[in-house]
Motif scaffolding. Structure first.
Motif, PDB file in Angstrom:
ATOM      1  N   HIS A 181       5.918  19.533 -11.037  1.00  0.00           N
ATOM      2  CA  HIS A 181       4.505  19.901 -10.976  1.00  0.00           C
ATOM      3  C   HIS A 181       3.625  18.715 -10.580  1.00  0.00           C
ATOM      4  CE1 HIS A 181       5.781  23.574 -12.907  1.00  0.00           C
ATOM      5  NE2 HIS A 181       6.335  22.866 -13.877  1.00  0.00           N
ATOM      6  N   GLY A 182       4.265  17.571 -10.354  1.00  0.00           N
ATOM      7  CA  GLY A 182       3.511  16.355 -10.078  1.00  0.00           C
ATOM      8  C   GLY A 182       2.998  16.273  -8.654  1.00  0.00           C
ATOM      9  N   GLU A 183       1.936  15.513  -8.513  1.00  0.00           N
ATOM     10  CA  GLU A 183       1.384  15.255  -7.197  1.00  0.00           C
ATOM     11  C   GLU A 183       1.802  13.869  -6.746  1.00  0.00           C
ATOM     12  OE1 GLU A 183      -2.855  15.414  -5.880  1.00  0.00           O
ATOM     13  OE2 GLU A 183      -2.837  17.168  -7.195  1.00  0.00           O
ATOM     14  N   GLU A 184       2.120  13.768  -5.480  1.00  0.00           N
ATOM     15  CA  GLU A 184       2.483  12.471  -4.949  1.00  0.00           C
ATOM     16  C   GLU A 184       1.240  11.587  -4.889  1.00  0.00           C
ATOM     17  OE1 GLU A 184       5.629  11.103  -1.652  1.00  0.00           O
ATOM     18  OE2 GLU A 184       4.008  12.352  -0.883  1.00  0.00           O
ATOM     19  N   LYS A 185       1.406  10.329  -5.311  1.00  0.00           N
ATOM     20  CA  LYS A 185       0.315   9.359  -5.291  1.00  0.00           C
ATOM     21  C   LYS A 185       0.563   8.364  -4.169  1.00  0.00           C
ATOM     22  CE  LYS A 185       0.420   9.450 -10.273  1.00  0.00           C
ATOM     23  NZ  LYS A 185       1.631   9.222 -10.997  1.00  0.00           N
ATOM     24  N   VAL A 186      -0.509   7.754  -3.709  1.00  0.00           N
ATOM     25  CA  VAL A 186      -0.405   6.663  -2.749  1.00  0.00           C
ATOM     26  C   VAL A 186      -1.053   5.443  -3.394  1.00  0.00           C
ATOM     27  CG1 VAL A 186      -1.055   5.795  -0.474  1.00  0.00           C
ATOM     28  CG2 VAL A 186      -0.482   8.215  -0.763  1.00  0.00           C
ATOM     29  N   SER A 187      -0.266   4.379  -3.530  1.00  0.00           N
ATOM     30  CA  SER A 187      -0.778   3.130  -4.096  1.00  0.00           C
ATOM     31  C   SER A 187      -0.796   2.072  -3.012  1.00  0.00           C
ATOM     32  CB  SER A 187       0.092   2.661  -5.265  1.00  0.00           C
ATOM     33  OG  SER A 187       0.014   3.571  -6.328  1.00  0.00           O
ATOM     34  N   ARG A 188      -1.906   1.351  -2.953  1.00  0.00           N
ATOM     35  CA  ARG A 188      -2.044   0.239  -2.004  1.00  0.00           C
ATOM     36  C   ARG A 188      -2.115  -1.054  -2.818  1.00  0.00           C
ATOM     37  NH1 ARG A 188      -3.664   1.635   3.210  1.00  0.00           N
ATOM     38  NH2 ARG A 188      -3.972   3.853   3.484  1.00  0.00           N
ATOM     39  N   LEU A 189      -1.259  -1.995  -2.457  1.00  0.00           N
ATOM     40  CA  LEU A 189      -1.194  -3.281  -3.153  1.00  0.00           C
ATOM     41  C   LEU A 189      -1.386  -4.406  -2.145  1.00  0.00           C
ATOM     42  CD1 LEU A 189       2.017  -2.487  -5.215  1.00  0.00           C
ATOM     43  CD2 LEU A 189      -0.330  -2.249  -5.979  1.00  0.00           C
ATOM     44  N   HIS A 190      -1.905  -5.516  -2.639  1.00  0.00           N
ATOM     45  CA  HIS A 190      -2.125  -6.693  -1.798  1.00  0.00           C
ATOM     46  C   HIS A 190      -1.807  -7.926  -2.635  1.00  0.00           C
ATOM     47  CE1 HIS A 190      -4.815  -9.906  -0.099  1.00  0.00           C
ATOM     48  NE2 HIS A 190      -4.125  -9.542   0.964  1.00  0.00           N
ATOM     49  N   PHE A 191      -0.982  -8.820  -2.096  1.00  0.00           N
ATOM     50  CA  PHE A 191      -0.620 -10.037  -2.820  1.00  0.00           C
ATOM     51  C   PHE A 191      -0.044 -11.046  -1.826  1.00  0.00           C
ATOM     52  CE2 PHE A 191       2.651  -6.778  -3.292  1.00  0.00           C
ATOM     53  CZ  PHE A 191       3.727  -7.378  -2.659  1.00  0.00           C
ATOM     54  N   TYR A 192       0.273 -12.220  -2.337  1.00  0.00           N
ATOM     55  CA  TYR A 192       0.846 -13.301  -1.518  1.00  0.00           C
ATOM     56  C   TYR A 192       2.208 -13.699  -2.088  1.00  0.00           C
ATOM     57  CZ  TYR A 192      -3.637 -13.655   0.750  1.00  0.00           C
ATOM     58  OH  TYR A 192      -4.770 -13.373   1.475  1.00  0.00           O
ATOM     59  N   PHE A 193       3.129 -13.919  -1.179  1.00  0.00           N
ATOM     60  CA  PHE A 193       4.528 -14.252  -1.455  1.00  0.00           C
ATOM     61  C   PHE A 193       4.688 -15.735  -1.124  1.00  0.00           C
ATOM     62  CE2 PHE A 193       8.538 -14.769   0.865  1.00  0.00           C
ATOM     63  CZ  PHE A 193       9.483 -13.987   0.210  1.00  0.00           C
ATOM     64  N   HIS A 194       5.178 -16.530  -2.084  1.00  0.00           N
ATOM     65  CA  HIS A 194       5.313 -17.981  -1.901  1.00  0.00           C
ATOM     66  C   HIS A 194       6.795 -18.335  -1.825  1.00  0.00           C
ATOM     67  CE1 HIS A 194       1.056 -18.904  -3.006  1.00  0.00           C
ATOM     68  NE2 HIS A 194       1.182 -17.713  -3.564  1.00  0.00           N
ATOM     69  N   ARG A 234       9.224   5.265  -9.240  1.00  0.00           N
ATOM     70  CA  ARG A 234      10.432   6.077  -9.029  1.00  0.00           C
ATOM     71  C   ARG A 234      10.244   6.958  -7.801  1.00  0.00           C
ATOM     72  NH1 ARG A 234      10.897   7.813 -15.226  1.00  0.00           N
ATOM     73  NH2 ARG A 234      12.120   6.040 -15.969  1.00  0.00           N
ATOM     74  N   LEU A 235      11.296   7.079  -7.022  1.00  0.00           N
ATOM     75  CA  LEU A 235      11.312   7.866  -5.781  1.00  0.00           C
ATOM     76  C   LEU A 235      10.315   7.351  -4.738  1.00  0.00           C
ATOM     77  CD1 LEU A 235      11.649  11.511  -7.156  1.00  0.00           C
ATOM     78  CD2 LEU A 235      13.457   9.999  -6.355  1.00  0.00           C
ATOM     79  N   GLU A 238       6.468  -5.137   9.902  1.00  0.00           N
ATOM     80  CA  GLU A 238       6.466  -3.957   9.048  1.00  0.00           C
ATOM     81  C   GLU A 238       7.892  -3.646   8.620  1.00  0.00           C
ATOM     82  OE1 GLU A 238       3.656  -0.691   9.876  1.00  0.00           O
ATOM     83  OE2 GLU A 238       5.449   0.580   9.917  1.00  0.00           O
ATOM     84  N   MET A 239       8.055  -3.406   7.310  1.00  0.00           N
ATOM     85  CA  MET A 239       9.372  -3.105   6.755  1.00  0.00           C
ATOM     86  C   MET A 239       9.256  -1.916   5.813  1.00  0.00           C
ATOM     87  SD  MET A 239      10.303  -7.082   6.085  1.00  0.00           S
ATOM     88  CE  MET A 239       8.586  -7.503   5.902  1.00  0.00           C
ATOM     89  N   PRO A 240      10.318  -1.113   5.706  1.00  0.00           N
ATOM     90  CA  PRO A 240      10.250   0.089   4.875  1.00  0.00           C
ATOM     91  C   PRO A 240      10.487  -0.165   3.390  1.00  0.00           C
ATOM     92  CG  PRO A 240      12.359   0.001   5.994  1.00  0.00           C
ATOM     93  CD  PRO A 240      11.555  -1.178   6.488  1.00  0.00           C
ATOM     94  N   ILE A 241       9.814   0.631   2.575  1.00  0.00           N
ATOM     95  CA  ILE A 241      10.111   0.724   1.146  1.00  0.00           C
ATOM     96  C   ILE A 241      11.190   1.791   1.026  1.00  0.00           C
ATOM     97  CG2 ILE A 241       9.233   1.437  -1.111  1.00  0.00           C
ATOM     98  CD1 ILE A 241       6.449   0.448  -0.142  1.00  0.00           C
ATOM     99  N   ILE A 242      12.303   1.457   0.400  1.00  0.00           N
ATOM    100  CA  ILE A 242      13.408   2.413   0.313  1.00  0.00           C
ATOM    101  C   ILE A 242      13.608   2.965  -1.092  1.00  0.00           C
ATOM    102  CG2 ILE A 242      14.577   1.452   2.320  1.00  0.00           C
ATOM    103  CD1 ILE A 242      16.577   0.162   0.285  1.00  0.00           C
ATOM    104  N   GLY A 243      12.802   2.522  -2.050  1.00  0.00           N
ATOM    105  CA  GLY A 243      12.935   3.040  -3.408  1.00  0.00           C
ATOM    106  C   GLY A 243      12.087   2.244  -4.374  1.00  0.00           C
ATOM    107  N   GLY A 244      12.193   2.626  -5.641  1.00  0.00           N
ATOM    108  CA  GLY A 244      11.419   1.934  -6.650  1.00  0.00           C
ATOM    109  C   GLY A 244      11.878   2.291  -8.047  1.00  0.00           C
ATOM    110  N   THR A 245      11.295   1.598  -9.027  1.00  0.00           N
ATOM    111  CA  THR A 245      11.610   1.826 -10.439  1.00  0.00           C
ATOM    112  C   THR A 245      10.318   1.935 -11.228  1.00  0.00           C
ATOM    113  OG1 THR A 245      11.684  -0.553 -10.891  1.00  0.00           O
ATOM    114  CG2 THR A 245      13.772   0.513 -10.294  1.00  0.00           C
ATOM    115  N   GLY A 246      10.429   2.461 -12.448  1.00  0.00           N
ATOM    116  CA  GLY A 246       9.253   2.594 -13.306  1.00  0.00           C
ATOM    117  C   GLY A 246       8.237   3.531 -12.686  1.00  0.00           C
ATOM    118  N   ALA A 247       6.997   3.071 -12.552  1.00  0.00           N
ATOM    119  CA  ALA A 247       5.936   3.885 -11.950  1.00  0.00           C
ATOM    120  C   ALA A 247       6.232   4.228 -10.498  1.00  0.00           C
ATOM    121  CB  ALA A 247       4.603   3.146 -12.047  1.00  0.00           C
TER     122      ALA A 247
END
Length: 190
Positions: A39-52, A159-160, A148-157
């Protein structure tokens, strides 16, 4: 066969194989999450950060773990493999607030152009995504202005999760190899 490969093979052979996965073993939290997913709705999250990514100095965050016999002769360092545990920060300064870690490996996979095969987990340690992660797997052509690189999965918040990241070099020291990379993330998840 390398010693590591032999150890992993022997370890895997000593583990009992489970041919059918029991649903009785799933944690109740996962059960609840799966029920809400219908019953869930797909969310879109946008994140911004720097990788050192620091390969120089007394405390590098990325280290060389393997190279081919031809790597030193290759203009693209073909065959070089590094493993990393890099800080992710809000801003480009090393003193900026830590928001997570990038852990994974990259290998020089291009012979004509420097192109890295990047396998990376982005693990977040603050905010609403604290304890959650995203997995990236793709080609990183480091001298292109935006990669540009793909996100292929995730964990926690996440998931999928699916989506993509865009990486842009903010700073690169060609002598030391140290780099700061700006990341923009678009993750679709439930």
């Amino acid at each position: 066969m390398t010693k590591l490969a032999l150890v992993l093979l022997l370890f895997s052979l000593s583990m009992p194989m489970q041919l059918v996965q029991s649903t009785n073993d799933e944690p109740k939290e996962v059960d609840k999450w799966i029920q809400k997913l219908h019953h869930g709705e797909e969310k879109v999250s946008r994140l911004h950060f720097y990788f050192h990514d620091t390969v120089s100095g007394k405390n590098p965050s990325a280290v060389e773990v393997a190279e081919a016999s031809m790597t030193k002769k290759s203009p693209t360092l073909f065959g070089l493999i590094n493993i990393f545990d890099d800080p992710l920060t809000e801003g480009p300064e090393s003193t900026s607030k830590l928001v997570g870690r990038a852990q994974g490996l990259y290998g020089s996979a291009g012979q004509q152009e420097l192109g890295l095969l990047l396998a990376m987990n982005l693990f977040f340690t603050t905010g609403k995504f604290n304890g959650s992660g995203l997995t990236i797997l793709g080609r990183n052509a480091v001298f292109h202005s935006i990669r540009e690189m793909p996100i292929i999965g995730g964990t926690g918040a996440f998931r999928l999760a699916r989506g993509f990241v865009q990486a842009k070099t903010h700073f690169l020291n060609l002598t030391s190899g140290d780099a700061i990379v700006e990341y923009h993330v678009v993750a679709m998840h439930y």
